[in-house]
Design an enzyme around this catalytic site. Structure first.
Site, PDB file in Angstrom:
ATOM      1  N   LYS A   6       1.093 -79.163 -22.194  1.00  0.00           N
ATOM      2  CA  LYS A   6       0.111 -78.417 -21.386  1.00  0.00           C
ATOM      3  C   LYS A   6      -1.161 -79.236 -21.141  1.00  0.00           C
ATOM      4  CE  LYS A   6      -0.054 -75.052 -24.391  1.00  0.00           C
ATOM      5  NZ  LYS A   6       0.861 -75.599 -25.425  1.00  0.00           N
ATOM      6  N   ARG A  31      -4.741 -84.742 -34.995  1.00  0.00           N
ATOM      7  CA  ARG A  31      -5.286 -83.398 -35.181  1.00  0.00           C
ATOM      8  C   ARG A  31      -4.859 -82.831 -36.526  1.00  0.00           C
ATOM      9  NH1 ARG A  31      -4.273 -79.966 -29.679  1.00  0.00           N
ATOM     10  NH2 ARG A  31      -3.568 -78.412 -31.196  1.00  0.00           N
ATOM     11  N   ARG A  52       1.432 -87.568 -31.849  1.00  0.00           N
ATOM     12  CA  ARG A  52       0.298 -87.462 -30.915  1.00  0.00           C
ATOM     13  C   ARG A  52      -0.971 -88.022 -31.550  1.00  0.00           C
ATOM     14  NH1 ARG A  52      -1.343 -81.722 -28.496  1.00  0.00           N
ATOM     15  NH2 ARG A  52      -1.359 -81.144 -30.703  1.00  0.00           N
ATOM     16  N   ARG A  65      -2.183 -66.011 -24.475  1.00  0.00           N
ATOM     17  CA  ARG A  65      -1.164 -66.159 -25.525  1.00  0.00           C
ATOM     18  C   ARG A  65      -0.775 -64.833 -26.146  1.00  0.00           C
ATOM     19  NH1 ARG A  65      -1.584 -71.680 -28.746  1.00  0.00           N
ATOM     20  NH2 ARG A  65      -2.938 -72.682 -27.285  1.00  0.00           N
ATOM     21  N   ARG A  71       3.025 -73.123 -36.174  1.00  0.00           N
ATOM     22  CA  ARG A  71       2.587 -72.881 -34.783  1.00  0.00           C
ATOM     23  C   ARG A  71       3.783 -72.572 -33.892  1.00  0.00           C
ATOM     24  NH1 ARG A  71      -0.032 -78.384 -33.881  1.00  0.00           N
ATOM     25  NH2 ARG A  71      -0.404 -77.715 -31.743  1.00  0.00           N
TER      26      ARG A  71
HETATM   27  P1  AP5 Z   1       0.190 -82.243 -25.244  1.00  0.00           P
HETATM   28  O1  AP5 Z   1      -0.068 -82.340 -23.785  1.00  0.00           O
HETATM   29  O2  AP5 Z   1      -0.930 -82.597 -26.187  1.00  0.00           O
HETATM   30  O3  AP5 Z   1       0.830 -80.827 -25.614  1.00  0.00           O
HETATM   31  P2  AP5 Z   1       0.194 -79.369 -25.569  1.00  0.00           P
HETATM   32  O4  AP5 Z   1       1.208 -78.448 -24.998  1.00  0.00           O
HETATM   33  O5  AP5 Z   1      -1.157 -79.386 -24.936  1.00  0.00           O
HETATM   34  O6  AP5 Z   1       0.107 -79.121 -27.142  1.00  0.00           O
HETATM   35  P3  AP5 Z   1      -1.021 -78.454 -28.027  1.00  0.00           P
HETATM   36  O7  AP5 Z   1      -0.650 -78.784 -29.457  1.00  0.00           O
HETATM   37  O8  AP5 Z   1      -2.401 -78.856 -27.601  1.00  0.00           O
HETATM   38  O9  AP5 Z   1      -0.774 -76.965 -27.748  1.00  0.00           O
HETATM   39  P4  AP5 Z   1      -1.147 -75.783 -28.624  1.00  0.00           P
HETATM   40  O10 AP5 Z   1      -0.847 -74.677 -27.718  1.00  0.00           O
HETATM   41  O11 AP5 Z   1      -0.509 -75.712 -29.965  1.00  0.00           O
HETATM   42  O12 AP5 Z   1      -2.645 -76.101 -29.034  1.00  0.00           O
HETATM   43  P5  AP5 Z   1      -4.030 -75.683 -28.410  1.00  0.00           P
HETATM   44  O13 AP5 Z   1      -4.879 -76.895 -28.426  1.00  0.00           O
HETATM   45  O14 AP5 Z   1      -3.882 -74.913 -27.149  1.00  0.00           O
HETATM   46  O15 AP5 Z   1       1.469 -83.185 -25.551  1.00  0.00           O
HETATM   47  C1  AP5 Z   1       1.941 -83.349 -26.877  1.00  0.00           C
HETATM   48  C2  AP5 Z   1       2.382 -84.823 -27.074  1.00  0.00           C
HETATM   49  O16 AP5 Z   1       3.536 -85.080 -26.276  1.00  0.00           O
HETATM   50  C3  AP5 Z   1       1.320 -85.834 -26.651  1.00  0.00           C
HETATM   51  O17 AP5 Z   1       1.353 -86.906 -27.551  1.00  0.00           O
HETATM   52  C4  AP5 Z   1       1.769 -86.291 -25.240  1.00  0.00           C
HETATM   53  O18 AP5 Z   1       1.407 -87.637 -25.006  1.00  0.00           O
HETATM   54  C5  AP5 Z   1       3.299 -86.137 -25.332  1.00  0.00           C
HETATM   55  N1  AP5 Z   1       3.908 -85.697 -24.086  1.00  0.00           N
HETATM   56  C6  AP5 Z   1       3.594 -84.554 -23.401  1.00  0.00           C
HETATM   57  N2  AP5 Z   1       4.381 -84.413 -22.314  1.00  0.00           N
HETATM   58  C7  AP5 Z   1       5.236 -85.487 -22.325  1.00  0.00           C
HETATM   59  C8  AP5 Z   1       6.317 -85.899 -21.469  1.00  0.00           C
HETATM   60  N3  AP5 Z   1       6.699 -85.174 -20.401  1.00  0.00           N
HETATM   61  N4  AP5 Z   1       6.976 -87.027 -21.773  1.00  0.00           N
HETATM   62  C9  AP5 Z   1       6.628 -87.765 -22.863  1.00  0.00           C
HETATM   63  N5  AP5 Z   1       5.623 -87.426 -23.722  1.00  0.00           N
HETATM   64  C10 AP5 Z   1       4.934 -86.292 -23.457  1.00  0.00           C
HETATM   65  O19 AP5 Z   1      -4.537 -74.637 -29.499  1.00  0.00           O
HETATM   66  C11 AP5 Z   1      -4.881 -75.060 -30.803  1.00  0.00           C
HETATM   67  C12 AP5 Z   1      -5.227 -73.837 -31.641  1.00  0.00           C
HETATM   68  O20 AP5 Z   1      -6.357 -73.155 -31.056  1.00  0.00           O
HETATM   69  C13 AP5 Z   1      -4.147 -72.762 -31.745  1.00  0.00           C
HETATM   70  O21 AP5 Z   1      -3.206 -73.039 -32.776  1.00  0.00           O
HETATM   71  C14 AP5 Z   1      -4.996 -71.511 -32.046  1.00  0.00           C
HETATM   72  O22 AP5 Z   1      -5.419 -71.493 -33.381  1.00  0.00           O
HETATM   73  C15 AP5 Z   1      -6.214 -71.725 -31.169  1.00  0.00           C
HETATM   74  N6  AP5 Z   1      -6.058 -71.158 -29.811  1.00  0.00           N
HETATM   75  C16 AP5 Z   1      -6.015 -71.843 -28.637  1.00  0.00           C
HETATM   76  N7  AP5 Z   1      -5.872 -70.987 -27.598  1.00  0.00           N
HETATM   77  C17 AP5 Z   1      -5.817 -69.741 -28.128  1.00  0.00           C
HETATM   78  C18 AP5 Z   1      -5.646 -68.448 -27.553  1.00  0.00           C
HETATM   79  N8  AP5 Z   1      -5.535 -68.266 -26.222  1.00  0.00           N
HETATM   80  N9  AP5 Z   1      -5.612 -67.378 -28.388  1.00  0.00           N
HETATM   81  C19 AP5 Z   1      -5.754 -67.539 -29.729  1.00  0.00           C
HETATM   82  N10 AP5 Z   1      -5.904 -68.738 -30.335  1.00  0.00           N
HETATM   83  C20 AP5 Z   1      -5.941 -69.836 -29.545  1.00  0.00           C
END
Ligand code: AP5
Length: 210
Positions: free
Chosen positions: A13, A155, A122, A86, A166
């Protein structure tokens, strides 16, 4: 144009959101990035969210909704959402904020095994937030960001035990949301294991449905 990037941790994402944001010239709003920034700056929001994030739990709806009301209401044109909604309360909040404006929900999907490999490899720039992968998208110099020279870090929630928490949490919450958007006719499934440029092209092709 408003695009919601929906999908499990590690599905891409943030990476895709950043590329699309540059391509379409519309801002990316990432709940995870906003929360991490607040934790780093030790704001009141950051101290409320920190313990939930560290253990891979969701931050309570009232905190997220208040934060997003401030973020979404200040945006005038199109935008991309990463990490919101979410929960069903968040789905309803987004609907209220959008009113009669249309939006697409992109459901990025792939296998958990691939997600675990992605998240454990990552690395993120401490300075500009650029996202790398030690194997797929490595920096030119080990531990250093290509874009700004900042140092790369792993992270806290990218440890394998927290990654599994997660993913499990995502799977308990996601299906009703996917079903809801499917019924509304605004959900498009995209295979997140494809190369990044292919994924971007499919998202931009609004007639594409897997
Ligand atoms: P990346 O793009 O970093 O993946 P992502 O989907 O953004 O993963 P996140 O871990 O950031 O998602 P998340 O939903 O767990 O965390 P968030 O920060 O939102 O890609 C991952 C890796 O793969 C990278 O190394 C990239 O280079 C590689 N990659 C990607 N696509 C690729 C491809 N096509 N080919 C090859 N390599 C690829 O949330 C963190 C925390 O915040 C949550 O756990 C929660 O506690 C809180 N939080 C956030 N939003 C909310 C909400 N709405 N409600 C409640 N709590 C929330």
């Amino acid at each position: 144009m408003v695009i919601v990037l929906f999908g499990a941790p590690g599905v891409g994402k943030g990476t895709i959101g950043n590329l699309l944001s540059k391509d379409l010239k519309i801002p990316l709003v990432s709940t995870g990035d906003i929360l991490r920034r607040n934790v780093k700056e030790a704001t009141e929001l950051g101290s409320e969210a920190k313990s939930f994030m560290e253990k891979g739990a969701l931050v309570p709806d009232e905190i997220i909704i208040k934060m997003m009301q401030e973020e979404i209401f200040r945006l005038k044109g199109g935008f991309i959402l990463d990490g919101f909604p979410r929960t069903f309360n968040q789905v309803k909040e987004l609907e209220n904020a959008m009113g009669n404006n249309s939006y697409d929900v992109i459901n990025l999907k792939t296998e958990d095994d691939l997600l675990i490999k992605r998240l454990s490899n990552r690395r993120i720039c401490r300075n500009c937030g650029a996202i790398y992968h030690l194997i797929n998208i490595p920096p030119e110099r080990k531990g250093i960001c290509d874009k700004c020279g900042g140092s790369l870090y792993q992270r806290e929630d990218d440890r394998e035990d927290v990654i599994k928490e997660r993913l499990a949490l995502f799977h308990t919450k996601a299906q009703p949301i996917i079903d809801y958007y499917q019924e509304k006719g605004i959900l498009r499934n995209v295979d997140a294991s494809l190369p990044l440029q292919k994924i971007i092209d499919l998202i931009k092709d609004d007639s594409y449905q897997e």
